[in-house]
Design an enzyme around this catalytic site. Structure first.
Site, PDB file in Angstrom:
ATOM      1  N   GLY A 244       0.829  -1.210   0.000  1.00  0.00           N
ATOM      2  CA  GLY A 244       0.000   0.000   0.000  1.00  0.00           C
ATOM      3  C   GLY A 244       0.857   1.251   0.000  1.00  0.00           C
TER       4      GLY A 244
ATOM      5  N   CYS B 165       0.586  -7.814  -6.061  1.00  0.00           N
ATOM      6  CA  CYS B 165       1.484  -8.468  -7.003  1.00  0.00           C
ATOM      7  C   CYS B 165       2.693  -9.104  -6.316  1.00  0.00           C
ATOM      8  CB  CYS B 165       1.951  -7.488  -8.074  1.00  0.00           C
ATOM      9  SG  CYS B 165       2.971  -8.334  -9.288  1.00  0.00           S
TER      10      CYS B 165
ATOM     11  N   THR C 145       6.044  -7.028   1.376  1.00  0.00           N
ATOM     12  CA  THR C 145       7.053  -6.686   0.362  1.00  0.00           C
ATOM     13  C   THR C 145       8.433  -7.191   0.783  1.00  0.00           C
ATOM     14  OG1 THR C 145       5.756  -4.743  -0.222  1.00  0.00           O
ATOM     15  CG2 THR C 145       8.047  -4.723  -0.918  1.00  0.00           C
TER      16      THR C 145
ATOM     17  N   THR D 121       5.348   1.625   6.356  1.00  0.00           N
ATOM     18  CA  THR D 121       3.966   1.326   6.728  1.00  0.00           C
ATOM     19  C   THR D 121       3.446   2.397   7.670  1.00  0.00           C
ATOM     20  OG1 THR D 121       2.461  -0.176   7.884  1.00  0.00           O
ATOM     21  CG2 THR D 121       4.726  -0.214   8.630  1.00  0.00           C
TER      22      THR D 121
ATOM     23  N   ASP E  63       1.318   1.565   9.718  1.00  0.00           N
ATOM     24  CA  ASP E  63       0.936   0.765  10.894  1.00  0.00           C
ATOM     25  C   ASP E  63       2.028   0.700  11.963  1.00  0.00           C
ATOM     26  OD1 ASP E  63      -1.270   0.261   9.340  1.00  0.00           O
ATOM     27  OD2 ASP E  63      -0.692  -1.784   8.809  1.00  0.00           O
TER      28      ASP E  63
ATOM     29  N   MET F  59      -6.864   2.720  11.296  1.00  0.00           N
ATOM     30  CA  MET F  59      -6.193   1.605  10.619  1.00  0.00           C
ATOM     31  C   MET F  59      -5.158   0.993  11.558  1.00  0.00           C
ATOM     32  SD  MET F  59      -5.587   2.505   6.654  1.00  0.00           S
ATOM     33  CE  MET F  59      -6.865   2.214   5.449  1.00  0.00           C
TER      34      MET F  59
ATOM     35  N   HIS G 294      -8.883   5.299   4.575  1.00  0.00           N
ATOM     36  CA  HIS G 294      -7.688   5.667   3.802  1.00  0.00           C
ATOM     37  C   HIS G 294      -7.312   7.133   3.903  1.00  0.00           C
ATOM     38  CE1 HIS G 294      -8.767   1.728   2.314  1.00  0.00           C
ATOM     39  NE2 HIS G 294      -7.509   1.606   1.932  1.00  0.00           N
TER      40      HIS G 294
ATOM     41  N   GLN H 151      -6.266   8.282   6.438  1.00  0.00           N
ATOM     42  CA  GLN H 151      -5.046   8.200   7.260  1.00  0.00           C
ATOM     43  C   GLN H 151      -3.802   7.929   6.433  1.00  0.00           C
ATOM     44  OE1 GLN H 151      -6.233   5.603  11.007  1.00  0.00           O
ATOM     45  NE2 GLN H 151      -7.631   5.288   9.321  1.00  0.00           N
TER      46      GLN H 151
HETATM   47  O1  F6P Z   1      -0.950  -1.817   6.121  1.00  0.00           O
HETATM   48  C1  F6P Z   1      -1.395  -0.534   5.857  1.00  0.00           C
HETATM   49  C2  F6P Z   1      -2.882  -0.499   5.795  1.00  0.00           C
HETATM   50  O2  F6P Z   1      -3.241   0.834   5.546  1.00  0.00           O
HETATM   51  C3  F6P Z   1      -3.595  -1.067   7.016  1.00  0.00           C
HETATM   52  O3  F6P Z   1      -3.591  -0.163   8.094  1.00  0.00           O
HETATM   53  C4  F6P Z   1      -4.949  -1.352   6.447  1.00  0.00           C
HETATM   54  O4  F6P Z   1      -5.583  -2.398   7.137  1.00  0.00           O
HETATM   55  C5  F6P Z   1      -4.634  -1.784   5.043  1.00  0.00           C
HETATM   56  O5  F6P Z   1      -3.387  -1.248   4.721  1.00  0.00           O
HETATM   57  C6  F6P Z   1      -5.632  -1.316   4.022  1.00  0.00           C
HETATM   58  O6  F6P Z   1      -5.320  -1.912   2.816  1.00  0.00           O
HETATM   59  P1  F6P Z   1      -6.081  -1.588   1.466  1.00  0.00           P
HETATM   60  O7  F6P Z   1      -5.499  -0.313   0.921  1.00  0.00           O
HETATM   61  O8  F6P Z   1      -5.777  -2.760   0.612  1.00  0.00           O
HETATM   62  O9  F6P Z   1      -7.531  -1.422   1.779  1.00  0.00           O
END
Ligand code: F6P
Length: 356
Positions: free
Chosen positions: A10, A74, A111, A131, A133, A175, A279, A281
């Site tokens: 992401g 991917c 990744t 990340t 996270d 998230m 998103h 965030q």
């Molecule tokens: O790992 C980063 C993250 O933003 C997580 O906090 C969240 O659960 C996930 O990706 C969201 O993924 P996607 O963009 O595939 O919805």
């Protein structure tokens, strides 16, 4: 020397700052060419690239997202475009055809697993952790996290005024996947009265009791609850939270915050509302802290390339940049430790953590 740069998984605020720093530091210090691989590992499979130089990376420091594009599904070792078959040889062929002497791979745990796979096949690789996270092993802080925390804090600041006015319970879902870092720091920064994390399964009765205490106290009687998307009730169905966080459904809806609102409402006099930040965030410009951290990581990755230190990931440890083997990062996670200082701080302030 010809080096490729790829962003996987992401997107995240600060990715462009890393791309810029790696490119500038490599070109300043003797690399002859830097090539960006577009859309993550998909670009390696399809030989989709773009030349990177000082002009190409000018003005991107403060931009969110990744100028190279990314693809979070991917994996060349299990390529969705070939029914899950191993297409790593096709990616290796691109590395050979481009004449790459090494790859800087910027991404999260998934990744880094793939990066480790290519390292085992002999590709010279330097990893850079990414990340929002903040849950990558052996790395105490990832860029993007500070930006995400700022969004949560601002949301709580805004929700506080409306919650106060109505005497409501306001729930904010953050998230973080299976880690509670964003909810913990965002919740503390935004003055949440309760913070619910995946690491500490909550008791609904305890959450409701704290809301009732505030309902009955002098004052507006409102409660702000910050809940991580991976949080779950102690006696609740684990699969509910897992389905919400890692749903195989291509349209992930989130929803532990709304689930909690539905569970709490019958137990309280106050009205309950839930906000899913989603998103928001992850988008937008990185904070200055993230820009600096991403730049430090980019510089360190370029140094690894110049020194021929392959097969590792740059990381932050007690404020210093270190290098850890990719093999130590792959398949590993970093939840909030149950004795973490911020949990102690929260408890001492009377912030509810979902227990009695
Ligand atoms: O790992 C980063 C993250 O933003 C997580 O906090 C969240 O659960 C996930 O990706 C969201 O993924 P996607 O963009 O595939 O919805």
């Amino acid at each position: 020397m010809h080096i490729g740069i790829l962003t996987g998984g992401g997107d995240c605020p600060g990715l462009n700052a890393v791309i810029r720093a790696v490119t500038l530091a490599l070109l300043q210090n003797g690399a002859s060419r830097v090539t960006g691989i577009r859309r993550g590992f998909l670009g390696l499979l399809n030989r989709d690239t773009t030349a990177l130089d000082a002009a190409a990376v000018a003005g991107i420091l403060a931009q969110g997202g990744t100028m190279l594009g990314t693809h979070n599904r991917c994996d060349p070792f299990h390529y969705f475009g070939a029914g899950g078959a191993d297409c790593s040889e096709r990616a290796l062929a691109t590395v050979r055809q481009l004449g790459l002497d090494g790859l800087v791979i910027i991404g999260g745990d998934g990744t880094m697993n793939i990066a480790q796979g290519f390292a085992q096949l002999g590709v010279p690789i330097v990893g850079v952790p990414k990340t929002i996270d903040n849950d990558i092993c052996h790395n105490e802080r990832s860029f993007g996290f500070d930006s995400a925390v700022a969004v949560v804090a601002e949301a709580l600041d805004r929700l506080d005024t409306t919650a106060r006015s109505h005497g409501r319970v306001m729930i904010v879902e953050t998230m973080g996947r299976y880690a509670g870092w964003i909810a913990l720091e965002g919740g503390l920064a935004g003055g949440a009265h309760q913070i619910l994390l995946p690491e500490l399964p909550y008791q609904l009765d305890a959450v409701a009791a704290l809301c009732r205490q505030r309902e009955q106290a002098d004052g507006p009687g409102h409660t702000l609850i910050c809940i991580a998307e991976g949080a779950r009730a102690q006696d609740g169905d684990l699969s509910v939270a897992q389905t919400l966080v890692d749903s195989p459904d291509p349209v992930r809806l989130g929803g532990v915050g709304h689930l909690l609102a539905r569970q709490l409402a019958p137990l309280l006099q106050s009205e309950v509302r839930a906000t899913l930040l989603g998103h928001v965030q992850r988008g937008g410009s990185p904070t200055p802290f993230d820009r600096v951290l991403a730049t430090r990581f980019g510089h360190a990755a370029a140094q690894c390339v110049q020194r021929g230190e392959w097969g590792g990931m740059v990381a932050l440890d007690k404020g210093d940049i270190i290098r850890v083997p990719l093999s130590a990062v792959a398949g590993c996670s970093r939840p909030v430790p149950l004795g973490h200082e911020l949990l102690v701080v929260a408890r001492s302030l009377g912030i509810g953590l979902g227990g009695p």
